[in-house]
Design a protein around this motif. Structure first.
Motif, PDB file in Angstrom:
ATOM      1  N   TYR A 166     -56.140  51.908  32.763  1.00  0.00           N
ATOM      2  CA  TYR A 166     -56.375  51.024  33.911  1.00  0.00           C
ATOM      3  C   TYR A 166     -57.136  51.702  35.042  1.00  0.00           C
ATOM      4  N   SER A 167     -58.069  52.590  34.719  1.00  0.00           N
ATOM      5  CA  SER A 167     -58.806  53.298  35.750  1.00  0.00           C
ATOM      6  C   SER A 167     -60.302  53.034  35.645  1.00  0.00           C
ATOM      7  N   PHE A 211     -55.885  51.205  38.707  1.00  0.00           N
ATOM      8  CA  PHE A 211     -55.433  49.821  38.799  1.00  0.00           C
ATOM      9  C   PHE A 211     -54.132  49.583  38.037  1.00  0.00           C
ATOM     10  N   SER A 212     -53.352  50.615  37.799  1.00  0.00           N
ATOM     11  CA  SER A 212     -52.112  50.448  37.027  1.00  0.00           C
ATOM     12  C   SER A 212     -51.175  49.420  37.640  1.00  0.00           C
ATOM     13  N   ALA A 213     -51.245  49.255  38.971  1.00  0.00           N
ATOM     14  CA  ALA A 213     -50.327  48.337  39.652  1.00  0.00           C
ATOM     15  C   ALA A 213     -50.521  46.889  39.232  1.00  0.00           C
ATOM     16  N   VAL A 214     -51.676  46.541  38.664  1.00  0.00           N
ATOM     17  CA  VAL A 214     -51.896  45.134  38.293  1.00  0.00           C
ATOM     18  C   VAL A 214     -51.004  44.719  37.126  1.00  0.00           C
ATOM     19  N   PHE A 253     -58.556  47.608  29.803  1.00  0.00           N
ATOM     20  CA  PHE A 253     -59.092  47.258  31.110  1.00  0.00           C
ATOM     21  C   PHE A 253     -60.607  47.202  30.993  1.00  0.00           C
ATOM     22  N   ASN A 254     -61.200  46.013  31.087  1.00  0.00           N
ATOM     23  CA  ASN A 254     -62.643  45.891  30.872  1.00  0.00           C
ATOM     24  C   ASN A 254     -63.189  44.689  31.621  1.00  0.00           C
ATOM     25  N   GLY A 255     -64.255  44.904  32.361  1.00  0.00           N
ATOM     26  CA  GLY A 255     -64.898  43.847  33.126  1.00  0.00           C
ATOM     27  C   GLY A 255     -64.914  44.184  34.608  1.00  0.00           C
ATOM     28  N   ILE A 256     -66.121  44.352  35.178  1.00  0.00           N
ATOM     29  CA  ILE A 256     -66.284  44.665  36.596  1.00  0.00           C
ATOM     30  C   ILE A 256     -67.417  43.799  37.137  1.00  0.00           C
ATOM     31  N   ALA A 257     -67.197  43.173  38.282  1.00  0.00           N
ATOM     32  CA  ALA A 257     -68.254  42.436  38.970  1.00  0.00           C
ATOM     33  C   ALA A 257     -68.138  42.718  40.462  1.00  0.00           C
TER      34      ALA A 257
END
Length: 280
Positions: free
Chosen positions: A218-219, A236-239, A253-257
């Motif tokens: 998640y990083s 982003f582990s808290a999500v 964890f994949n996808g950034i905009a």
């Protein structure tokens, strides 16, 4: 692998590539994407987690949105003219597609503008109209691994990843004009996947962000465009606490905009039920 980009005459924003995908160039989006291969996760973990001397930060999640669980997310890009519209590419064999989505509701909308398609192993890309997903151009690209993983643009150049530590710098016709070798505390950082270009703002220099396969799951890596060094990890582990429990196969964890209007990033994962906006 289907990459997506919003087009007028030239690119204005581009999403990234999908892992474990292949496409038959003569057929419209017959993308075949397999679940993540975890056999190699151990050998990559050491490099991905060599964070002792690299600062780590927990971003502030400011909003969450519904996300369609049926989409095995490969790439995201916000519409530059409508911040509540996003293009999203989805993988898996016989299920691959590109969607135009209402961010606030998760509703799949009718298509508009043009999109890019980028293959995982065929070393070919295509440009499509989104009204009927008709291919209007085909082009080739080259990487050392002979794979395509991630893609983004600063409107004058393309930045592509191939699952190694190398980011390829192309002109807008996918001709290589340079390379950026990415390191984490002096060690080459492989498994670079989805990419996002983050423009300069205030005293912040332009940078690249990257999903790194198996990087603590998640990083996100923040990468200097000048040196290739990862200067910060966003954890982003808290999500996880904000979603129902995930099947291990979907713990990717994949996808950034990036949203220039709010200076936030939108992130999600493969077949996740939520998307998150965060300050970084």
């Amino acid at each position: 692998v289907c990459q997506i980009e919003h087009w007028d005459e030239m690119p204005t924003a581009m999403s990234r590539i999908f892992s474990r995908c292949a496409v038959v160039a003569t057929v419209l989006f017959p993308v075949a994407c397999s679940p993540i291969d975890r056999e190699t996760s151990t050998e990559h973990a050491a490099a991905a987690r060599n964070w002792q001397n690299v600062p780590t930060k927990e971003p502030i999640v400011v909003r969450s949105f519904p996300h369609n669980h049926s989409c095995f997310t490969e790439g995201l890009v916000l519409d530059p003219e409508d911040g509540d519209v996003m293009y999203e590419s989805c993988g898996l064999y016989n299920q691959s597609n590109i969607r135009r989505v209402r961010v606030s509701t998760g509703q799949v909308l009718s298509n508009a503008s043009r999109l890019y398609g980028l293959t995982y192993e065929a070393m070919e890309g295509s440009t499509y109209t989104t009204q009927d997903l008709t291919p209007v151009a085909h082009w080739s690209f080259a990487t050392n691994s002979r794979q395509g993983w991630g893609l983004t643009t600063n409107q004058t150049h393309l930045f592509a990843s191939d699952g190694t530590s190398t980011i390829y710098i192309w002109d807008l016709h996918a001709t290589e004009v340079g390379r950026l070798e990415v390191t984490n505390d002096g060690i080459p950082q492989g498994q670079l996947n989805e990419l996002e270009y983050i423009p300069a703002r205030g005293d912040r220099s332009a940078e690249l962000m990257a999903n790194v396969l198996y990087a603590g799951v998640y990083s996100l890596a923040r990468i200097s465009l000048q040196t290739g060094k990862i200067f910060q990890w966003l954890n982003f582990s808290a999500v996880l606490a904000l979603m129902p429990p995930l099947d291990p196969i979907y713990q990717v964890f994949n996808g950034i905009a990036y949203s220039p209007a709010t200076d936030e990033i939108y992130v999600t994962g493969k077949s996740w039920t939520k998307m998150f906006a965060a300050k970084f």
